[in-house]
Enzyme design. Structure first.
Site, PDB file in Angstrom:
ATOM      1  N   HIS A 190       0.822  -1.215   0.000  1.00 41.53           N
ATOM      2  CA  HIS A 190       0.000   0.000   0.000  1.00 41.53           C
ATOM      3  C   HIS A 190       0.855   1.264   0.000  1.00 41.53           C
ATOM      4  CE1 HIS A 190      -3.364  -2.581   0.742  1.00 41.53           C
ATOM      5  NE2 HIS A 190      -2.898  -2.994   1.906  1.00 41.53           N
ATOM      6  N   HIS A 200      -7.606  -4.685  -1.180  1.00 46.71           N
ATOM      7  CA  HIS A 200      -6.911  -5.942  -1.476  1.00 46.71           C
ATOM      8  C   HIS A 200      -7.671  -6.717  -2.541  1.00 46.71           C
ATOM      9  CE1 HIS A 200      -6.404  -5.030   2.885  1.00 46.71           C
ATOM     10  NE2 HIS A 200      -5.147  -5.057   2.520  1.00 46.71           N
TER      11      HIS A 200
END
Lengths: 334, 334
Positions: free
Chosen positions: A58, A221
């Site tokens: 991320h 995700h």
């Protein structure tokens, strides 16, 4: 999908090594744990510690946000996987200055378990007081009545910003917890996914979308969203995202907000600014004042295509904290 | 390729509108020309102006680098196309504070023609002295003996950084020109391309590479590189890039450098830091000290996949300028 990596097994280790080498005046790796990164600056005694963390992939979240005015430490998990309790615990010990440590992390099962366990161990082993604020900004991930089930996505940037500024300004432990909780309560995010990412280990796409398809509310995700459909023009996509946010969290005319238009990885700045243009139009029409705006990659999903809009409703206290400067390797604010 | 845009014809206008709306304390659009953006801060009389510009699609370059310690203005072209003379001329007039304006731009035929024409008009119409420094950092784009034919790519960030800092510190016109020229002379870049971008108007990929193929030296508008081949591990790719740079510009042991590992658009921070790790190993082995490093998207090609490594050899003067703070919408340094 092609990647500029060496052995897929060691991507996180090699990233951390590069990161710490690139920013030696900002961050350092703990000798005690290869997944614990803390600020290289000496923080003052009595400063409340702020600890963040979560899966890798991320970036700039989370490791990029260690520095003055933000977090004091980060625990780094494998790609899209929670860090185990150990690196969280070691980072906690390293950054505690006697007044406790506040954990900020997203609402995912693995993070809840591991940060929870680390908090208990910090208390048991070292008598360190730990507070936890779980980020739940993703409107699409659960209905309004079950806000506590919502996932944390890009809005965590705002929560870290507010809590990090508060801790740096010398707020008490209780107040840093209160600020982080308020920042989360006042923040909503809605995202749209256009194309998948692939994990280095598998090389396979994280989900599938047809050419010319988009998915509203897609998780960072690759968790399923709330609606798949034909790709719409940017303005219509933004209308949908902003309206869903405002329906969930009504904001009065005259109010001030902070806005984050966040790219998921491969979305260009051009697209993000085109989206911001529409966000600004919509909020201005409603008499809502944008106090500060952020446009860019703040929380990605590797090279996923798509973007999200986060809005934090600001009272005077939050507005001041948003304006507070920060100096991190991947984010600087004057 | 899917994009979050409205009408492809207006992507640049809408991006500019969003950009200026997002950063009202930093930048403003000139009333005289919709493609001229200048700093919103009042610069002091006698400050040498720094003007940058070029095609869109490279964001944060070039528009993101207007601000304190960097450029005073930017002329914005269509995607991958030079801005015409008009916005360059209007920005020149707006930022001149009586001591002239220094243009910094990449070595492309359209830019040479249009910035050249604007420079003549600025002198003729308004008596503004203009200096020009053409960026030629791309080692792969022409042999050493023909350095003046080389293209400008990510290294332009270093040239703008050095010249912008010099101008802000009060250097004279001649000295700002000298610094920009020295920064260019001391900077080399080598890139690698993995996957193409597509222009909003056509939606078609800018070039073709097989799955598992890479191209060394690929230009940032998709100009052909010097070698196509099977994708190598990141360390080997970096070895090639850094060795080509050092062969072209030998750097002595004990010297200081600035390093930029730049993503072309869809390359993750994870990959860029893995690359930086190897750059640091190589330079350290050779006794070269990395004085300051930059890792991230500094000059992109829309959503192209790939990265570049830039090295600027630093004397004391350049090292001081690299350390000078900057405050721009897409880049802040404390």
């Amino acid at each position: 999908m092609k990647k500029l990596i060496n052995n897929p097994t060691y991507v996180v280790e090699e990233m951390i090594e590069g990161y710490v080498k690139a920013h030696p005046h900002h961050v350092k790796l703990l000798a005690e744990n290869a997944r614990s990164i803390v600020t290289a600056k000496v923080t003052r005694d009595g400063k409340v510690g702020v600890l963040i963390g979560g899966g890798s992939g991320h970036e700039p979240a989370f490791m990029g946000y260690v520095g003055e005015g933000m977090a004091d430490g980060v625990a780094v998990g494998n790609i899209f996987a929670s860090p185990p309790p150990d690196p969280i615990l070691e980072a906690t010990k390293a950054i505690d200055k006697g007044e406790g440590v506040v954990y900020i992390y997203g609402n995912y099962a693995g993070d809840l378990m591991n940060f929870g366990m680390a908090a208990e161990l910090a208390d048991l082993e070292s008598g360190i007081k730990v507070g936890s604020v779980i980020v739940t900004d993703d409107v699409a991930s659960a209905p309004k009545e079950e806000k506590e089930k919502r996932r944390g996505i890009a809005g965590e940037f705002f929560v870290t910003k507010a809590a990090g500024a508060a801790a740096d300004k010398g707020f008490s432990f209780d107040d840093v917890v209160r600020i982080a909780q308020k920042a989360n309560d006042y923040t909503r995010t809605m995202g749209v996914g256009l194309s998948p990412c692939s994990l280095p280990q598998t090389g396979k796409p994280s989900f599938e979308l047809e050419e010319n398809e988009m998915e509203i509310g897609l998780g960072h995700h690759g968790e399923p969203g709330i609606e798949k459909g034909e790709l719409q023009p940017a303005d219509q996509v933004v209308d949908r995202l902003v309206n869903d946010i405002l329906e969930d969290m009504p904001i009065e005319s005259g109010a001030k907000v902070a806005v984050l238009v966040n790219g998921l990885g491969s979305t260009t700045r051009m697209e993000l600014y085109i989206m911001y243009r529409r966000v600004e139009q919509l909020l201005t029409e409603k008499g809502i004042e944008i106090h500060r705006s952020y446009v860019g990659d703040y929380s990605t999903s590797l090279e996923m295509g798509g973007a999200s809009v986060s809005i934090m409703n600001l009272d005077e206290e939050l507005a001041e904290l948003v304006d507070y400067p920060a100096d991190c390797p991947m984010y600087v604010q004057k």
